[in-house]
Design an enzyme around this catalytic site. Structure first.
Site, PDB file in Angstrom:
ATOM      1  N   HIS A  78      90.744  97.384 -19.065  1.00 11.57           N
ATOM      2  CA  HIS A  78      91.414  96.236 -18.445  1.00 11.57           C
ATOM      3  C   HIS A  78      91.855  96.710 -17.059  1.00 11.57           C
ATOM      4  O   HIS A  78      92.210  97.880 -16.884  1.00 11.57           O
ATOM      5  CB  HIS A  78      92.705  95.831 -19.146  1.00 11.57           C
ATOM      6  CG  HIS A  78      92.595  95.425 -20.579  1.00 11.57           C
ATOM      7  ND1 HIS A  78      92.511  96.312 -21.609  1.00 11.57           N
ATOM      8  CD2 HIS A  78      92.637  94.196 -21.152  1.00 11.57           C
ATOM      9  CE1 HIS A  78      92.481  95.648 -22.760  1.00 11.57           C
ATOM     10  NE2 HIS A  78      92.555  94.367 -22.509  1.00 11.57           N
ATOM     11  N   ASP A  96      95.063  98.677 -17.186  1.00 15.01           N
ATOM     12  CA  ASP A  96      95.060 100.002 -17.857  1.00 15.01           C
ATOM     13  C   ASP A  96      94.795 101.085 -16.833  1.00 15.01           C
ATOM     14  O   ASP A  96      95.370 102.161 -16.899  1.00 15.01           O
ATOM     15  CB  ASP A  96      93.897 100.183 -18.861  1.00 15.01           C
ATOM     16  CG  ASP A  96      93.738  99.079 -19.847  1.00 15.01           C
ATOM     17  OD1 ASP A  96      94.749  98.481 -20.220  1.00 15.01           O
ATOM     18  OD2 ASP A  96      92.575  98.829 -20.257  1.00 15.01           O
TER      19      ASP A  96
HETATM   20  C1  XLS Z   1      93.442  92.838 -28.668  1.00 10.48           C
HETATM   21  C2  XLS Z   1      92.072  92.834 -28.168  1.00 10.48           C
HETATM   22  C3  XLS Z   1      91.897  93.455 -26.805  1.00 10.48           C
HETATM   23  C4  XLS Z   1      90.562  93.093 -26.232  1.00 10.48           C
HETATM   24  C5  XLS Z   1      90.461  93.278 -24.757  1.00 10.48           C
HETATM   25  O1  XLS Z   1      93.723  92.606 -29.832  1.00 10.48           O
HETATM   26  O2  XLS Z   1      91.249  93.448 -29.103  1.00 10.48           O
HETATM   27  O3  XLS Z   1      92.072  94.835 -26.892  1.00 10.48           O
HETATM   28  O4  XLS Z   1      89.541  93.801 -26.827  1.00 10.48           O
HETATM   29  O5  XLS Z   1      91.380  92.533 -24.056  1.00 10.48           O
END
Ligand code: XLS
Ligand code: NI
Ligand code: NI
Length: 436
Positions: free
Chosen positions: A100, A103
């Site tokens: 993301h 991140d």
């Molecule tokens: C959260 C989601 C997230 C997505 C990406 O539960 O799995 O991690 O994969 O935003």
């Protein structure tokens, strides 16, 4: 300086090995059905859990020991973390990663500062991708952590929040494109509601569709051809998320004319939160030609939330691989470990053990699935079950050559349908178990 000095590149040692830092089943070069394991599985490491996960939970603070991380939100720390991440991914031998925007780079005091931070970190990501050959499976924008997104992002009641989300996604797509990302994911973290008393559902869903159309238009404008994905999840953090499961997402995509541009990124723990199995979600997406990628993890039977554990259950990985292979296997997508080590597994080495275990579990799933396919009994029993549709009446109905009237005529002549054959569920389950 290395962050993991005691670990070298993880070797494949085969099933006789007891070395915890070796693969027992994942042998990247080994061919299965004429394709290497590396290409079948397209493993990907997630930046958020693996390099940003602190181990905190609603009852206590973080526990992770990450000696390379100074714990600040500085740009320097973010850049340094990229070097550590690529050392890890490279030593592990995973070909891909996913992130993301927030991140990898800290949110700034203004939108322009956030943009600049992301570009600055992308410079380092680009360098490290070139150095190691690790590629970007997909990028995404975090539209759920910042307090401004409390009511949602594309479905917010606040039009300027929608604007901020749009600006953030525009930049995230640009950076994904620049880094050669093979895809881009939309997970609607807060795109849903907590209570219907304050929610205009029709309007929120129309806004979400508008948002996704704008993203598709922008990708076209800049020449980003990576696959777009929607990642279903029914709830958590909200009580209900609009992208609740594969079927709901497909319906939404079709209703709003988005189906051609989007596929689904399916996550095991989200499937179980939706009251489905992962096999079900994969089949629903595959049958609609929308099976794109998987977030490989697992939940806990006794905990009703998104625990995001590493997948180690061979039955699960076999089901995943059989269904993926049924629909032609992964192309742009991957087996992306959207999974985190337990709060009690705070040692950096646990990151290696967790990923090695997940990769071996999927490699076994792949080999087992290939063996089941080569054996052919499952497939031929399935074919046999539908054989009444291959000729005669069944074929005529499939070709659209019948009406209720002609069928009534036909059945009046016959008097009743032919007797049914057994479903053979137990036998099929026994056959699968022969290969485990
Ligand atoms: C959260 C989601 C997230 C997505 C990406 O539960 O799995 O991690 O994969 O935003
Ligand atoms: Ni996910
Ligand atoms: Ni999740």
């Amino acid at each position: 300086m290395e962050a993991f000095p005691s670990v070298s590149n993880i070797p494949f040692e085969g099933s006789g090995s007891t070395n915890p830092l070796a693969f027992k089943h994942y042998n990247a070069e080994e061919e299965v059905e004429g394709r290497t394991m590396r290409d079948h599985l397209r493993f990907s490491v997630v930046y958020w859990h693996t390099f940003r996960g602190s181990g905190s939970d609603p009852f206590g603070p973080g526990t992770m020991q990450r000696p390379w991380d100074d714990g600040t939100d500085s740009l320097e720390n973010a850049k340094n973390r990229v070097r550590v991440a690529f050392e890890f991914i490279d030593k592990l031998g995973a070909p891909f990663y996913a992130f993301h925007d927030r991140d990898v780079a800290p949110e700034g005091a203004s939108l322009s500062e956030s943009h600049a931070n992301l570009e600055a970190v992308a410079d380092v990501l680009e360098e490290e991708q070139q150095r190691t050959g690790v590629r970007l499976l997909w990028g995404t924008a975090n539209l759920f952590s910042h307090p401004r997104y409390m009511h949602g992002a594309a479905t917010s009641c606040n039009a300027e929040v929608f604007g901020m989300a749009a600006a953030q996604v525009k930049k995230a797509i640009e950076v994904t494109h620049r880094l050669g990302g093979e895809g881009y994911v939309f997970w609607g973290g807060r795109e849903g509601y907590q209570t219907l008393w304050n929610t205009d559902m029709r309007r929120e869903q129309a806004h979400l569709a508008r948002f996704l159309h704008m993203a598709a238009d922008y990708a076209k404008e800049i020449g980003f051809q990576g696959q777009f994905y929607i990642e279903p999840k029914p709830k958590e953090p909200t009580k209900h998320q609009y992208d609740s499961d594969a079927a709901a997402c497909l319906n939404f995509l079709r209703e709003h004319g988005l189906k051609g541009r989007f596929k689904l990124n399916l996550e095991t723990n989200h499937a179980t939160l939706a009251g489905h199995t992962m096999q079900h979600e994969l089949d629903v997406a595959g049958a609609a030609d929308a099976l794109g990628s998987i977030d490989a993890n697992t939940g806990d039977l006794l905990l009703g939330w998104d625990t995001d554990q590493f997948p180690t259950d061979i039955y699960l990985t076999t089901q995943c691989m059989l269904t993926l292979m049924k629909y032609g296997g992964l192309t742009t997508g991957g087996v992306n470990f959207d999974a985190k080590v337990r709060r009690e597994s705070f040692d950096p080495l646990d990151l290696f053990y967790a990923h090695i275990g997940g990769m071996d579990a999927f490699a076994r799933g792949l080999k087992i699935a290939a063996a089941i396919r080569a054996d052919g009994r499952l497939e031929s029993m399935l074919r046999e079950r539908y054989s009444s549709w291959d000729s005669g009446l069944g074929a005529e109905i499939e070709q659209g050559r019948h009406s209720l009237g002609t069928l009534e005529q036909h059945m009046l002549e016959l008097g009743d349908a032919a007797p049914n054959a057994s479903g053979r569920q137990e036998l099929l389950e026994n056959i699968v178990n022969e290969f485990l």
